[in-house]
Write a protein that holds these residues in place. Structure first.
Motif, PDB file in Angstrom:
ATOM      1  N   TYR A 184       6.916  -0.055 -22.068  1.00 23.95           N
ATOM      2  CA  TYR A 184       5.676   0.715 -22.042  1.00 23.95           C
ATOM      3  C   TYR A 184       4.506  -0.213 -21.749  1.00 23.95           C
ATOM      4  O   TYR A 184       4.481  -1.368 -22.188  1.00 23.95           O
ATOM      5  CB  TYR A 184       5.464   1.429 -23.381  1.00 23.95           C
ATOM      6  N   SER A 185       3.561   0.293 -20.995  1.00 20.61           N
ATOM      7  CA  SER A 185       2.397  -0.501 -20.618  1.00 20.61           C
ATOM      8  C   SER A 185       1.243  -0.230 -21.572  1.00 20.61           C
ATOM      9  O   SER A 185       0.919   0.922 -21.854  1.00 20.61           O
ATOM     10  CB  SER A 185       1.973  -0.170 -19.183  1.00 20.61           C
ATOM     11  N   ARG A 186       0.628  -1.304 -22.057  1.00 18.78           N
ATOM     12  CA  ARG A 186      -0.564  -1.150 -22.879  1.00 18.78           C
ATOM     13  C   ARG A 186      -1.815  -1.241 -22.026  1.00 18.78           C
ATOM     14  O   ARG A 186      -2.720  -0.432 -22.137  1.00 18.78           O
ATOM     15  CB  ARG A 186      -0.624  -2.200 -23.984  1.00 18.78           C
ATOM     16  N   SER A 187      -1.873  -2.248 -21.170  1.00 15.35           N
ATOM     17  CA  SER A 187      -3.017  -2.391 -20.271  1.00 15.35           C
ATOM     18  C   SER A 187      -2.660  -3.352 -19.145  1.00 15.35           C
ATOM     19  O   SER A 187      -1.690  -4.112 -19.233  1.00 15.35           O
ATOM     20  CB  SER A 187      -4.260  -2.901 -21.027  1.00 15.35           C
ATOM     21  N   VAL A 188      -3.453  -3.292 -18.077  1.00 18.57           N
ATOM     22  CA  VAL A 188      -3.286  -4.171 -16.916  1.00 18.57           C
ATOM     23  C   VAL A 188      -4.653  -4.729 -16.554  1.00 18.57           C
ATOM     24  O   VAL A 188      -5.622  -3.983 -16.411  1.00 18.57           O
ATOM     25  CB  VAL A 188      -2.691  -3.420 -15.707  1.00 18.57           C
ATOM     26  N   MET A 189      -4.739  -6.046 -16.424  1.00 18.19           N
ATOM     27  CA  MET A 189      -5.989  -6.702 -16.039  1.00 18.19           C
ATOM     28  C   MET A 189      -5.779  -7.459 -14.735  1.00 18.19           C
ATOM     29  O   MET A 189      -4.700  -8.033 -14.518  1.00 18.19           O
ATOM     30  CB  MET A 189      -6.450  -7.659 -17.148  1.00 18.19           C
ATOM     31  N   ASN A 190      -6.775  -7.454 -13.888  1.00 17.01           N
ATOM     32  CA  ASN A 190      -6.657  -8.157 -12.618  1.00 17.01           C
ATOM     33  C   ASN A 190      -7.970  -8.824 -12.242  1.00 17.01           C
ATOM     34  O   ASN A 190      -9.048  -8.405 -12.687  1.00 17.01           O
ATOM     35  CB  ASN A 190      -6.195  -7.214 -11.503  1.00 17.01           C
ATOM     36  N   ASN A 191      -7.874  -9.853 -11.421  1.00 12.74           N
ATOM     37  CA  ASN A 191      -9.028 -10.599 -10.930  1.00 12.74           C
ATOM     38  C   ASN A 191      -8.797 -10.924  -9.467  1.00 12.74           C
ATOM     39  O   ASN A 191      -7.934 -11.743  -9.126  1.00 12.74           O
ATOM     40  CB  ASN A 191      -9.224 -11.885 -11.744  1.00 12.74           C
ATOM     41  N   CYS A 192      -9.559 -10.274  -8.572  1.00 10.00           N
ATOM     42  CA  CYS A 192      -9.331 -10.453  -7.140  1.00 10.00           C
ATOM     43  C   CYS A 192      -9.759 -11.837  -6.649  1.00 10.00           C
ATOM     44  O   CYS A 192      -9.280 -12.314  -5.623  1.00 10.00           O
ATOM     45  CB  CYS A 192     -10.057  -9.362  -6.347  1.00 10.00           C
ATOM     46  N   LYS A 193     -10.649 -12.505  -7.375  1.00 12.99           N
ATOM     47  CA  LYS A 193     -11.111 -13.827  -6.947  1.00 12.99           C
ATOM     48  C   LYS A 193     -10.051 -14.894  -7.180  1.00 12.99           C
ATOM     49  O   LYS A 193      -9.910 -15.825  -6.392  1.00 12.99           O
ATOM     50  CB  LYS A 193     -12.391 -14.193  -7.688  1.00 12.99           C
ATOM     51  N   THR A 194      -9.325 -14.765  -8.260  1.00 10.53           N
ATOM     52  CA  THR A 194      -8.246 -15.726  -8.539  1.00 10.53           C
ATOM     53  C   THR A 194      -6.886 -15.215  -8.093  1.00 10.53           C
ATOM     54  O   THR A 194      -5.918 -15.973  -8.066  1.00 10.53           O
ATOM     55  CB  THR A 194      -8.192 -16.039 -10.048  1.00 10.53           C
TER      56      THR A 194
END
Length: 408
Positions: A184-194
C-alpha cells in the motif's frame, strides 16, 4: 435524604461510564480478536479511521468521567451542602455530555493530519533516481543540444514550470500496487530538479515486504517500472534511465520493529516517525486524556485523605463508593500507560513482542473496566449488606431511576 441524593449523583455519573464501558468492551475486543487472529486489519481505510477515532474517544471519555466522579465524591465528603447545589441531575447531564464532546475534540487531531490513525506502522522507503542515458540517440535533436536533466523534467509551459515527474510518479505508484499485492502506498514525493522520486510504501506482512525488497535489490523492480511506467509516461523522452535503491539498514528496522508491531492488525494511533507531527500529537493526547486526569484524580484522593485524616479502610459507611470510584478511576488511567510506553518504545525502533503488544493494547481497550467493575462490586455488596441487616433499600431502584432520567 441527603445521603440518598449524594448516592444518586454518583450513580448517575457511573451509569454513563458503565454504558460506555459496555460499548468499548464489546466493540474493541471483537475487533482486536478478529484482527489479531487474521494478522491484518479487517476493513478499509475509512473504517480504520472511524474505529480508531471512536475507540480512542470513548476510552478518553471514561477517564474524564472518572475524574468527574472523584470530584463528585470529594464534594460529597468535604462540602455536602455545596455538593447538592452543584451535582444536580441536570448539571450532571450537561457535564457528562460536555465530556463526550471534549473527548471527541481531543482525539480528532489525527483525522486532520496532526498525527495519524493507521493499521500500519512505519514505511518502506524506495528511492528512484532518473538519469540521462549516455550517448543516446533517442533524445530529440533540440533536447540533445541542451540535454540537462532539469530541462527535460522541469519543462516550461506557458510561462510556468511543469513537473513531468508527477505523471511518472502516479504511474509508478499504480504499477507497484498492481504488480505487488498487499503493498500500500502512503505517499509519493518527487523533485524534477534532482530527478528523484521517493516512494513511501507499507507492507501487510514481512513476507510481502521481503518479496518487494528482493525485487528492488535485484534488477526485477527496475525492469518492471521501466517497461510499464517509464515508457508510457507522457512528456518524457525515451533516453532516460531509472535506478531504484533501498537502504538495507532502514528496511531491516522497518521489517523487524514496525511490521511485527502492526501484526496484531488493529487500527490505532500511529506512533512511528512517518508523520511529521507524530511526537506533538501523541504527547498532546497522552497528557490531555491520561496524565492530566490521573493527576487530578490523585489530587482529589489526597485531599480527601487529608480531610478525613484516616486511611480508606477505616472510613465509616456514610462515605459511600469512595474506594471504588477513586481506586477504580486511578487504575483506569494507569491501565493506559503500558500502551503508550510500548508505542513510544516502538517509535524508536525497539522490537516489541506480539504477545506483549496484544496484552497492552487489550489493557488500553478495557481500561474502563477497572472503575466499572469496582463500582458494581461495591454497589452489589452494599445492597446485599442492607438486605441482610433489614435496612430500607433506598438505593435498590437508584440505577433504574437514573436509566429512566437518562432516557428522558
Amino acid at each position: 435524604m441527603r445521603k440518598g441524593k449524594q448516592d444518586k449523583a454518583i450513580c448517575q455519573i457511573m451509569f454513563y461510564i458503565i454504558f460506555t464501558t459496555i460499548v468499548c468492551f464489546t466493540t474493541n475486543n471483537v475487533i482486536l480478536g478478529v484482527s489479531a487472529d487474521r494478522g491484518a486489519w479487517i476493513g478499509g481505510n475509512i473504517f480504520c479511521q472511524l474505529f480508531a477515532y471512536f475507540s480512542n474517544s470513548l476510552i478518553s471519555f471514561t477517564i474524564l468521567a472518572s475524574t468527574l466522579a472523584t470530584f463528585e465524591r470529594r464534594y460529597a465528603v468535604i462540602d455536602p451542602d455545596k455538593h447538592l447545589q452543584v451535582f444536580t441531575p441536570i448539571n450532571n447531564k450537561l457535564l457528562l455530555v460536555g465530556f463526550y464532546m471534549l473527548a471527541v475534540l481531543l482525539c480528532a487531531g489525527p483525522l486532520y493530519g496532526w498525527g495519524e490513525y493507521s493499521n500500519f506502522k512505519g514505511v518502506m522507503k524506495i528511492l528512484i533516481s532518473v538519469t540521462l542515458e549516455k550517448n543516446t540517440t533517442e533524445i530529440s535533436t533540440e533536447l540533445r543540444q541542451n540535454a540537462t536533466l532539469s530541462s527535460i523534467l522541469c519543462q516550461q509551459m506557458n510561462g510556468t514550470q511543469y513537473n513531468t515527474l508527477q505523471d511518472l510518479s502516479k504511474r509508478l505508484e499504480s504499477t507497484i500496487l498492481q504488480e505487488w499485492q498487499k503493498i500500500y502506498s502512503r505517499s509519493v514525493m518527487n523533485n524534477c530538479k534532482t530527478g528523484q522520486i521517493m516512494l513511501l510504501l507499507r507492507a501487510e506482512n514481512t513476507n510481502i515486504a521481503d518479496i518487494l525488497s528482493q525485487a528492488v535489490l535485484s534488477s526485477r523492480f527496475d525492469d518492471v517500472i521501466m517497461e510499464r511506467a517509464m515508457n508510457d509516461s507522457v512528456g518524457l523522452e525515451t533516453g532516460l534511465l531509472m535506478k531504484s535503491s533501498l537502504d538495507r539498514h532502514e528496511y531491516q528496522s522497518y521489517r523487524d520493529a514496525y511490521i511485527s508491531f502492526q501484526s496484531i492488525g488493529v487500527c490505532t494511533l500511529d506512533f512511528s516517525p512517518t508523520n511529521d507531527y507524530v511526537l506533538s500529537s501523541t504527547l498532546y493526547m497522552l497528557c490531555t486524556t491520561v496524565l492530566a486526569p490521573l493527576l487530578l484524580m490523585v489530587m482529589n484522593t489526597l485531599i480527601i485523605f487529608k480531610y478525613i485524616k484516616c486511611p480508606y479502610y477505616s472510613l465509616n459507611d456514610d462515605v459511600t463508593y469512595l474506594k471504588s470510584v477513586n481506586y477504580g478511576g486511578i487504575a483506569t488511567a494507569l491501565c493506559c500507560v503500558p500502551y503508550y510506553v510500548i508505542n513510544f518504545m516502538n517509535m524508536h525502533g525497539i522490537v516489541i513482542y506480539r504477545t506483549l503488544n496484544i496484552f497492552c493494547t487489550a489493557m488500553f481497550y478495557n481500561a474502563s473496566l477497572c472503575v466499572t467493575v469496582s463500582f458494581l462490586i461495591d454497589y452489589i455488596f452494599k445492597s446485599f449488606k442492607k438486605r441482610s441487616t433489614g435496612q430500607p433499600l433506598m438505593e435498590t431502584t437508584e440505577l433504574q431511576s437514573i436509566v429512566e432520567s437518562a432516557a428522558e
